[in-house]
Design a protein around this motif. Sequence first.
Motif, PDB file in Angstrom:
ATOM      1  N   ARG A   1       0.226   6.468  10.872  1.00 52.51           N
ATOM      2  CA  ARG A   1       0.853   7.442  11.941  1.00 52.51           C
ATOM      3  C   ARG A   1      -0.192   7.857  12.986  1.00 52.51           C
ATOM      4  O   ARG A   1       0.265   7.873  13.926  1.00 52.51           O
ATOM      5  CB  ARG A   1       1.295   8.597  11.032  1.00 52.51           C
TER       6      ARG A   1
ATOM      7  N   ILE B   1      -1.392   5.878   5.009  1.00 54.25           N
ATOM      8  CA  ILE B   1      -0.312   6.202   5.664  1.00 54.25           C
ATOM      9  C   ILE B   1      -0.411   7.166   7.119  1.00 54.25           C
ATOM     10  O   ILE B   1       0.080   6.856   7.868  1.00 54.25           O
ATOM     11  CB  ILE B   1       0.944   6.935   4.765  1.00 54.25           C
TER      12      ILE B   1
ATOM     13  N   ALA C   1       2.162   4.322  14.300  1.00 56.68           N
ATOM     14  CA  ALA C   1       3.237   3.700  13.440  1.00 56.68           C
ATOM     15  C   ALA C   1       4.377   4.931  13.496  1.00 56.68           C
ATOM     16  O   ALA C   1       4.011   6.010  13.429  1.00 56.68           O
ATOM     17  CB  ALA C   1       2.787   3.460  12.248  1.00 56.68           C
ATOM     18  N   ASN C   2       5.377   4.220  13.482  1.00 54.02           N
ATOM     19  CA  ASN C   2       6.549   5.051  13.287  1.00 54.02           C
ATOM     20  C   ASN C   2       7.345   5.175  12.044  1.00 54.02           C
ATOM     21  O   ASN C   2       8.331   5.854  12.064  1.00 54.02           O
ATOM     22  CB  ASN C   2       7.776   4.548  14.338  1.00 54.02           C
ATOM     23  N   GLY C   3       7.012   4.407  11.000  1.00 50.15           N
ATOM     24  CA  GLY C   3       7.512   4.509   9.923  1.00 50.15           C
ATOM     25  C   GLY C   3       6.641   3.536   8.633  1.00 50.15           C
ATOM     26  O   GLY C   3       5.628   2.914   8.886  1.00 50.15           O
ATOM     27  N   TRP C   4       6.945   3.872   7.577  1.00 50.41           N
ATOM     28  CA  TRP C   4       6.194   3.172   6.317  1.00 50.41           C
ATOM     29  C   TRP C   4       7.175   2.767   5.149  1.00 50.41           C
ATOM     30  O   TRP C   4       8.002   3.484   4.736  1.00 50.41           O
ATOM     31  CB  TRP C   4       5.300   4.132   5.654  1.00 50.41           C
ATOM     32  N   ILE C   5       7.135   1.349   4.644  1.00 44.86           N
ATOM     33  CA  ILE C   5       8.069   1.133   3.603  1.00 44.86           C
ATOM     34  C   ILE C   5       7.080   0.298   2.681  1.00 44.86           C
ATOM     35  O   ILE C   5       6.181  -0.396   3.115  1.00 44.86           O
ATOM     36  CB  ILE C   5       9.165   0.009   4.006  1.00 44.86           C
TER      37      ILE C   5
ATOM     38  N   GLU D   1       0.896  -1.374   0.077  1.00 46.09           N
ATOM     39  CA  GLU D   1      -0.021  -0.031   0.059  1.00 46.09           C
ATOM     40  C   GLU D   1       0.800   1.236  -0.052  1.00 46.09           C
ATOM     41  O   GLU D   1       1.792   1.425   0.669  1.00 46.09           O
ATOM     42  CB  GLU D   1      -0.935   0.023   1.179  1.00 46.09           C
ATOM     43  N   GLY D   2       0.439   2.197  -0.844  1.00 45.22           N
ATOM     44  CA  GLY D   2       1.368   3.498  -1.017  1.00 45.22           C
ATOM     45  C   GLY D   2       0.326   4.815  -0.797  1.00 45.22           C
ATOM     46  O   GLY D   2       0.792   5.738  -0.885  1.00 45.22           O
ATOM     47  N   GLN D   3      -0.862   4.533  -0.536  1.00 44.57           N
ATOM     48  CA  GLN D   3      -1.719   5.473  -0.537  1.00 44.57           C
ATOM     49  C   GLN D   3      -1.403   6.587   0.696  1.00 44.57           C
ATOM     50  O   GLN D   3      -1.579   6.015   1.749  1.00 44.57           O
ATOM     51  CB  GLN D   3      -3.419   5.142  -0.427  1.00 44.57           C
ATOM     52  N   PRO D   4      -1.309   7.821   0.553  1.00 44.96           N
ATOM     53  CA  PRO D   4      -1.334   8.685   1.777  1.00 44.96           C
ATOM     54  C   PRO D   4      -2.229   8.966   2.958  1.00 44.96           C
ATOM     55  O   PRO D   4      -1.745   8.934   4.068  1.00 44.96           O
ATOM     56  CB  PRO D   4      -1.206  10.225   0.906  1.00 44.96           C
TER      57      PRO D   4
END
Lengths: 122, 170
Positions: free
Chosen positions: A95, A91, A99-103, A85-88
């Motif tokens: 957050r 994300i 969550a502390n990060g996204w890859i 998934e890459g949808q803002p």
Amino acid sequence: MSKKLILVIDDSATIRSEVAAALGEFEILQATNGLEGAELIEARKDIELAICDINMPKMTGIEMLERIQGKAANTGLKIVMLTTEGQPAIIKRARELGANGWIVKPFNPVQLLAAARKLTAA
Amino acid sequence: MPTDAIPCTPDEFESYFAALLAEAATTLLTTLDPAMRQMTAPLSSGTIDSASVVGFVGAEVRGLISVAHTDEQKLAALDEDRVSELANQLAGRVKNLLGRVGVGYEVAPPLLLRGRQLSLASRQKETRLDFSSPTARYSVVAALEILQPVALRAVAAEELPFDEGEMLLF
């Protein structure tokens, strides 16, 4: 010195294996879905970092974040989402849930190791 | 419809989808195996040993994407899982590419099919891409159904999906 503990939560054995290979200097615990991951996070105080997929059976990564909010046995736990998934919007939601990060998959092993070291640094 | 939206005929969108699928599949499979090449002629039917199928559905489109694998040796369990992960990542890549032009869908978990001499067929018009390397062969088959007219639009910068491999620490 004992290795720091990272929990990898993904329904793909391939991903769990590849993440474990990239993070060889850490001890790796594995879970196959968000429910297993949540139960481990709630029960153990020694997990320093969780690397978690989004789309999984039984409980998604977002649902897991919602469940463990404020309930993690280890309040210093860091969580990074590893997903296609890459949808803002999603994300942003992750957050907001802590969550502390996204890859976005596929991950770069060198980058993943650098992130793990940074997030588990004392 | 937004004033900057570009309406597509079904044929136009099907062609666009096929092009995105080819781009995503080529990138994904050549990352897996740099020797992988897309074949201009289809591979022989009835040689598929495992296939993973991922369904997707959105407001304008629905369908499925499958990755089928065939090689000379029986796949170990981890390799079968890799086929499922390939289908999952391929569906995710196409989703992110379509997200850049305002077309969205959600993806279902992959389903793995095992057998001997499987073949794949769809009632919908399908796109098929065949790839080969010295050690393995993959077929990507996608079926697409257009539910309502599709219009492509430029997505605002803050709405653009992240690219594959991107990492963000908050």
